[in-house]
Enzyme design. Structure first.
Site, PDB file in Angstrom:
ATOM      1  N   ASP A   1      21.038  -9.910 -17.390  1.00 23.88           N
ATOM      2  CA  ASP A   1      21.470  -8.977 -18.432  1.00 23.88           C
ATOM      3  C   ASP A   1      21.066  -7.559 -18.037  1.00 23.88           C
ATOM      4  O   ASP A   1      20.896  -6.693 -18.877  1.00 23.88           O
ATOM      5  CB  ASP A   1      20.838  -9.366 -19.778  1.00 23.88           C
TER       6      ASP A   1
ATOM      7  N   TRP B   1      16.366 -13.742 -23.239  1.00 23.18           N
ATOM      8  CA  TRP B   1      17.238 -14.747 -22.610  1.00 23.18           C
ATOM      9  C   TRP B   1      16.429 -15.974 -22.192  1.00 23.18           C
ATOM     10  O   TRP B   1      16.889 -17.110 -22.339  1.00 23.18           O
ATOM     11  CB  TRP B   1      17.990 -14.122 -21.430  1.00 23.18           C
TER      12      TRP B   1
ATOM     13  N   LYS C   1      25.962  -9.232 -16.792  1.00 24.24           N
ATOM     14  CA  LYS C   1      26.578  -8.149 -17.560  1.00 24.24           C
ATOM     15  C   LYS C   1      27.206  -7.136 -16.616  1.00 24.24           C
ATOM     16  O   LYS C   1      26.615  -6.777 -15.593  1.00 24.24           O
ATOM     17  CB  LYS C   1      25.529  -7.468 -18.435  1.00 24.24           C
TER      18      LYS C   1
ATOM     19  N   GLY D   1      12.431 -10.653 -22.512  1.00 25.50           N
ATOM     20  CA  GLY D   1      12.240 -12.100 -22.493  1.00 25.50           C
ATOM     21  C   GLY D   1      13.150 -12.891 -23.402  1.00 25.50           C
ATOM     22  O   GLY D   1      13.025 -14.121 -23.487  1.00 25.50           O
TER      23      GLY D   1
ATOM     24  N   ASP E   1      10.541  -6.537  -7.740  1.00 23.08           N
ATOM     25  CA  ASP E   1      11.937  -6.211  -7.461  1.00 23.08           C
ATOM     26  C   ASP E   1      12.614  -7.421  -6.833  1.00 23.08           C
ATOM     27  O   ASP E   1      12.175  -7.909  -5.792  1.00 23.08           O
ATOM     28  CB  ASP E   1      11.986  -5.018  -6.504  1.00 23.08           C
TER      29      ASP E   1
END
Length: 234
Positions: free
Chosen positions: A142, A85, A182, A83, A118
């Site tokens: 990320d 970000w 990322k 959590g 998902d």
């Protein structure tokens, strides 16, 4: 966020560096990771400042460089756990509407609408857009695939995840929106970058200072989404 020195993982200081007192039952890689956590200034700073993970500083640094949050009102946080970000964005844009999704649970954060599931599930993009109340201004990720210790395999698995995130972003972003994700170095991202350049005005690589020097991770920052592909443009 529980500190790395709890639960019997304390260490002793050697020349200003903390070493584990007890490695019993830990693999070499696990012990090295824990020592690195104990000596990481970003980890210590995150604990002091209330961030759930050191990754918060990566997003802060990316925003300072690229202005990711400017004018942002609706955000999707892919792979949101734990959590940090979402914490950063809510602190900088407290009125923004944020929807996070992860296979793992996330302890509640005021202002974060969280879905455990998902993001690749059928119909999930529509569900998240409904929760946002409209197309996203920013999709951030990320995420990285679980590693197996083989660099090429880890890279390929993470790149497949990033490609899926990029495809998701192009379905839920508004024109002009931003995608940040990322990636792991390994030379397989050329096709993804080429596709992002076709769909966004600018695409850049960045390695924020909070990213560990020994890590192969960098971040792709794609800004100025051109909008859905029209018939005949594919």
């Amino acid at each position: 966020m529980s500190g790395p020195t709890r639960g019997g993982t304390g260490g002793r200081s050697l020349g200003g560096r903390t070493r584990l007192r007890n490695r019993r039952g830990r693999s070499v890689s696990s012990a090295r990771w824990l020592e690195r956590q104990l000596n990481d200034p970003y980890v210590k700073r995150a604990q002091l400042e209330g961030w759930r993970a050191r990754a918060a500083y990566k997003l802060i640094e990316l925003d300072e460089r690229f202005g990711l949050f400017q004018g942002v009102e609706r955000v999707v946080d892919l792979g949101a756990a734990p959590g940090s970000w979402s914490q950063v964005l809510l602190k900088r844009r407290p009125k923004a509407r944020i929807v996070g999704i992860d296979l793992l649970p996330v302890e509640p954060i005021p202002g974060l609408e969280f879905v455990q599931g998902d993001f690749l599930a059928e119909g999930m993009d529509d569900r998240l857009v409904d929760l946002l109340g409209g197309p996203a201004d920013l999709v951030m990720s990320d995420m990285a695939a679980n590693t197996v210790g083989h660099p090429q395999t880890d890279h390929i698995r993470t790149m497949a995840l990033v490609e899926a995130a990029a495809d998701f972003a192009t379905r839920v972003l508004r024109p002009g929106g931003t995608f940040v994700a990322k990636v792991l170095g390994g030379g397989a991202e050329g096709q993804l970058v080429a596709e992002l350049k076709r769909r966004f005005e600018t695409v850049r690589h960045a390695k924020p200072p909070a990213s560990r020097k020994e890590s192969s991770e960098t971040y792709l920052v794609a800004q100025g989404f051109k909008g859905p592909v029209q018939e005949g443009q594919a």
